[in-house]
Enzyme design. Structure first.
Site, PDB file in Angstrom:
ATOM      1  CB  CYS A 116      19.908  21.490  32.084  1.00 52.44           C
ATOM      2  SG  CYS A 116      19.635  21.405  30.314  1.00 52.44           S
ATOM      3  CE1 TYR A 124      25.115  12.572  33.381  1.00 52.11           C
ATOM      4  CE2 TYR A 124      25.984  14.543  34.426  1.00 52.11           C
ATOM      5  CZ  TYR A 124      25.478  13.907  33.316  1.00 52.11           C
ATOM      6  OH  TYR A 124      25.330  14.605  32.143  1.00 52.11           O
ATOM      7  CG  HIS A 129      24.813  13.777  28.963  1.00 54.55           C
ATOM      8  ND1 HIS A 129      24.052  13.696  30.104  1.00 54.55           N
ATOM      9  CD2 HIS A 129      24.000  13.437  27.945  1.00 54.55           C
ATOM     10  CE1 HIS A 129      22.808  13.336  29.780  1.00 54.55           C
ATOM     11  NE2 HIS A 129      22.765  13.161  28.471  1.00 54.55           N
ATOM     12  CG  ASP A 150      20.579  11.734  26.213  1.00 55.34           C
ATOM     13  OD1 ASP A 150      19.751  10.842  25.921  1.00 55.34           O
ATOM     14  OD2 ASP A 150      20.574  12.317  27.306  1.00 55.34           O
TER      15      ASP A 150
END
Lengths: 692, 692
Positions: B31, B170, B173, B266
């Site tokens: 991001c 995806y 997370h 992460d």
């Protein structure tokens, strides 16, 4: 207006600078989560107010310069000429409906973020910025002040170019540099802009003079001024410096828009300020000190009170933000003697919350708010029926009522089946809780409308089975069967049921709403566990304390009712609760019950603490009543044309969400699927044409 | 690459589906606060990575449908064909620089907000949405799952049309529906999508199959998969279901992008994970289970470590998010044997914080990050000098060092005067605190660069007076004299000095950095009062606990170090502090010292509590050292051509802000004022052309 009415006085035109407002209804500046981020939606929303009869319609605050940057929040922006076309969308739309357009220029000083612009932050004196970020604003030099005046002046010129009739200088809500200079708390300067009041007012006076000079009589210049901070002698008080400032500036602004600071005081919810007109005691002096018109607010929705405010010489204009959101057509409804049709603001501040989230405005009472552009919804009009189909609505809570009412407005023959003896569902039940009485307006408005409709039949005590629905033979069924609260501790913090040894009686919010808690004697100490984090945990805690229970409120959050931070209530709620003697246990997750104790574990360390209690009330998550819907869908040949699950039963949320869901179902009934689909994709896109 | 180098292996081409990556450097999705809200800035930023040598450059997560709406946050969006042109800006720009472009498709499920779309939220099973808002996601029906697969498939088609070479599925997370279905915590379904692992993997497999079928071999399909949740047996573990999933899907994805979940694991900061490659133990099994290439991350900045990862058969690609932000030119620098020139990531997560604020990315090490489009800044190039002017920089902290270094790069003759014996200022001092050692790279990188420059003279022990500056005869002066911490309690929560009866010794962070606290014997109990709310209060508290002091941390916030929530550290910081025995007092404001006690008042009730202590350490606000600057300006005929205050001395902020300020001063020196002005106004505007 042909015949005389007690409300005629509200429809007298009023001069504001060079312009004339057509009546006394004035939508003061208010945020809406649209702003410069969604200019087309913004223009359509403001235009709806103008269509509804407001004489003046304002923007939200408009950043005048990159040193006052509130990204990612969707306020207005008038940094340079590139912002004019978007603003012109609004002024053109508002003018087309006969209203004056106003804009609230702002420099937010240390209330700004400047995370997008990365510009320095400004303040009268050195200070940390307001939001929780490690950056400090610097005391403005005299050169900075000159620059600020230049920016403000040229923003006024651009506002005029964009077609605004009224241009605000903004000194309120603790959010603007013009106010920060007034307040000794922010202003410790020792030059001509600090110290005695005359010095602290200097900048505000200069901004007004600059703006007036710049617009040269072609626009009115308004001053939005907070006369009191509701902090006693720790802040500005209306009868001291507040009044003196009005006396000093007197007739310099073309209109005074007065209120109280900070925002949570100005936009107090009905839970914390029960009655309309709660600002009147603070602002009623203003008209005595100026010859210019005065506008003020205070969640005013009653036409009689409006008349008295004007007749008593307290205001010239009835100001409104929230009431104009709940019903953009208040002026026209009063004018046309349709007062019963007013959708009164319930004072819940869900509108306010959208600004805090940076998303489009919504309203519990008015589901069309914020959807004027995207979905083309009009609060007073709905498409006529497409056919002679009949509809059955199962469940008369907020979603079911809205759905039934709007289907009936469309002209369909509607049957509403409610399982209990009363309509309202959750809307009624929650309104019985301490402080939420005004929320009953959600039910009252709809019930009152429905009772006028011949094509709508309401059946009470009518809990329907899937077989009964099939037997009824109504082809289109909307299921609004709501939810109930879980009794097992499952919620956002814990996805498996808590340990329960049965030693403690368990309750949920429904037990409170149904008055089914054991007495204070039988259950002296109640532990409330709140993992919902919205308002109910805090509301119930306060109510039980007031009823004489000993209350402990445990929550997974770091504060009581964190959601209420964006409805501007949180600090007051937690203060009241603590002051009334409740115990508060923060940042803990429920573990279970053991031997008449509630076990809670610390969210950080996992350390378990046990609290002895006589009962455990769980406010965690809700279970959807989708069984009826599922059964109908599972019947291989149910023969129904349309079966739709709406409201909380489909997606549990706020009452606002339930009303919205019911409204949408009614709007979309028999609408081509492609058209419905298109609306949800409609959005405002970034221009790929480089601006420079 | 003519001669052989130990790093040659990093520059071998690698096949990914139908495409060939030119080397092994792979910028994984991250991001950046640009996204669909700032597409031009986004394209320019990603293109800079491609120019710097990365073989693959990815977007951040891209919402595939309005039911996965993250407004107002600036991720990517690929809802329909209207989003393609903005995405094409990026693919064209990335391709032009020789890299492959990847896009991370996402449906966020209950991690989404849907506040803009007002659509229902989806989850495998009913559950409250993740953010603190009273809305629940509904268990997806089989029809919902079919719809989701359709949306995902058509998003893959649009991604291909937009020119992407690699399309992600995806599952990481804890942010995506594809992962939520894998985890029993989210998935309690009893149908073919729930229960045993094979069922929970079904949807992910279908998404991969759908995507592969849709792109028909023209794009690679990547799987981003979190192999472990770092929750022990409460979550997925790499050696159990994590491994089984890799075995089950094996060669279905064209490339495996593996990491650990959640985001804070992460993207762990250097404070919480000291060493690069911290994810390797979790992911090293993956290559044993698949024939497809593997990419992994772990804040990897050392070329030797990269080589070992490839040689040891652990990965095929060196993945990077943060290191590629701190230095977009890592690949080229390694290729060209310019390893000393790498600006190593310090692991501070200031980049991450901008996503949480919804504003453009920034970086402590790389002040050009996020400014490629707006200001046209390039991390490796700076405009050559305009003249033979000389420059004096006063103060060798982060701002002064950056300013001096960049002015020297431009070719100016630069003199840097530092008052102490070392360069680095705050950058050096804070890096000595517990856990912040990696932050020293800010100083190291600049010092190493400066030492190579003949046109830059550094003077130590050189505290200059205004008179001395005039005497020096250097016409252009940049003042970077920093700040010191207040010792009077004034800060965001209290604008007047606290009561101080002198009974307790007072300290500030500078005393800690200078090792000037009394010993644990002399001062057993230290109360730290944190009203700064960033990282320092928590860092110092932990350090003093570790050094054997008894520590109480009082703060005006509802949690320890609230700012560190957006650097993904807060929960760990508070946990570690509590577990190491510190006392924490939340939501209190300092009142003062009385009789060896610290008085604190509750922010809600005002109730005062007194805590006995042996010393009080105040972390509240900083005082700018602007005296030298003010004196120079006040000298009527100082004769200087340019005097500029930069860094903390101008606007106290993060080290990132100081570096940025120094960089900007160097960039803007001798630049026409109009051009500088234009850059701050440059922004992306909403198109006023209705999309439908």
């Amino acid at each position: 207006m042909a015949t005389s009415s007690p409300y005629d006085i509200l429809f007298q035109p009023v001069k504001v600078g060079p312009h004339t407002a057509r009546n006394r209804f004035y939508q003061v500046p208010h945020c809406c989560g649209l702003g410069h981020v969604r200019p087309q939606a913004h223009a359509a929303m403001r235009a709806m107010k103008a269509e509804g009869g407001w004489a003046v319609v304002s923007t939200e605050e408009a950043e005048i310069h990159p040193t006052s940057d509130l990204a990612p929040y969707a306020e207005q922006r008038i940094w340079d000429e590139h912002d004019i076309p978007a603003l012109k969308l609004m002024t053109d739309a508002v003018h087309a409906k006969g209203a004056l357009a106003a804009i609230e220029l702002v420099h937010n000083g240390a209330h700004a973020y400047n995370h997008l612009s990365r510009a320095p932050l400004f303040a009268p004196s050195d200070m940390t910025m307001e939001s929780t970020y490690p950056k400090q604003a610097r005391a403005m030099s005299l050169a900075d002040i000159q620059a600020f005046r230049r920016w403000h002046r040229s923003a006024a010129r651009r506002a005029m170019e964009a077609g605004f009739d009224i241009i605000y200088v903004y000194a309120g809500h603790r959010m603007s540099l013009a106010q920060h200079f007034l307040l000794p708390e922010y202003n410790q300067r020792t030059d001509e802009y600090g110290g005695k009041l005359e010095n602290r007012v200097r900048l505000l006076r200069q901004l007004l003079e600059d703006a007036k000079e710049e617009v040269g009589g072609r626009c009115a210049v308004a001053l939005r001024f907070a006369v009191d901070e509701v902090m006693g002698s720790d802040g500005m008080e209306w009868h001291k410096e507040g009044r003196q400032i009005v006396q000093m500036l007197k007739d310099l602004p073309d209109i005074w828009d007065v209120n109280i600071s900070n925002w949570s005081n100005d936009s107090a919810t009905s839970r914390l300020q029960r009655h309309e007109g709660y600002q009147t005691p603070y602002i009623e002096f203003v008209k005595q000190e100026t010859n210019k018109p005065v506008v003020a607010v205070g969640r005013i929705t009653s036409a009689d009170y409006m008349v008295s405010l004007v007749k008593d010489g307290i205001v010239d204009f009835i100001g409104a933000a929230r009431p104009s959101i709940a019903d953009p057509f208040i002026p026209n409804k009063i004018r046309d003697n349709r007062i019963d049709e007013i959708r009164e603001c319930i004072g819940c501040n869900i509108c306010v919350s959208s600004d805090g989230l940076g998303v489009p405005i919504r309203c519990t009472q008015n589901p069309t708010m914020g959807e004027e552009w995207r979905r083309g919804w009009h609060p007073e009009h709905i498409e006529a029926k497409q056919s002679d189909q009949q509809a059955l609505v199962v469940g008369g809570g907020p979603a079911g009522m809205e759905c039934a009412m709007q289907l009936a407005r469309r002209g369909y023959q509607v049957t509403l089946a409610e399982a209990t003896k009363e309509l309202g569902g959750r809307g009624l039940a929650e309104a019985k809780l301490a402080g939420l009485g005004a929320w009953k307006r959600v039910v009252d408005y709809r019930l009152s409308d429905m009772q006028t409709r011949a094509n709508l039949d309401i059946y009470y005590d009518s809990q329907l089975t899937s077989e009964q629905i099939i037997e009824l033979g109504i082809d289109n069924v909307f299921i609004a069967t709501g939810t109930h609260w879980r009794r097992d501790g499952v919620g956002r913090s814990k996805r498996v049921a808590m340990h329960n040894d049965g030693s403690l009686p368990l309750f949920t919010p429904e037990d409170v709403m149904a008055n089914q808690l054991p007495s204070q004697q039988q259950m002296p100490h109640v532990l409330i566990y709140d993992d919902d984090l919205a308002y109910l945990g805090g509301v119930i805690a306060q109510q039980l304390v007031d009823q004489g229970y000993r209350v402990s409120l445990a929550t997974s959050a770091t504060m009581v009712s964190p959601f209420t931070d964006i409805t501007l209530e949180q600090a007051t709620i937690q203060r009241q609760l603590l002051q009334s003697g409740a115990a508060v246990i923060l940042s803990h997750t429920i573990h279970g019950t053991v031997d008449k104790q509630v076990q809670l574990s610390c969210n950080y360390t996992g350390k378990v603490q046990s609290i002895a209690a006589d009962g455990l009330l769980l406010v965690t998550e809700r279970i959807r009543h989708s069984q009826l819907y599922d059964e109908l869908l599972a019947m291989p040949a149910h023969g129904l044309r349309h079966v739709e699950l709406i409201g909380d039963a489909a997606t549990p949320g706020l009452i606002a969400d339930a009303v919205y869901s019911g409204h949408m179902a009614a709007r979309n009934f028999e609408k081509p699927a492609a058209e419905v689909e298109q609306q949800i994709f409609r959005r405002e896109l970034i221009s790929l044409k480089p601006m420079i």
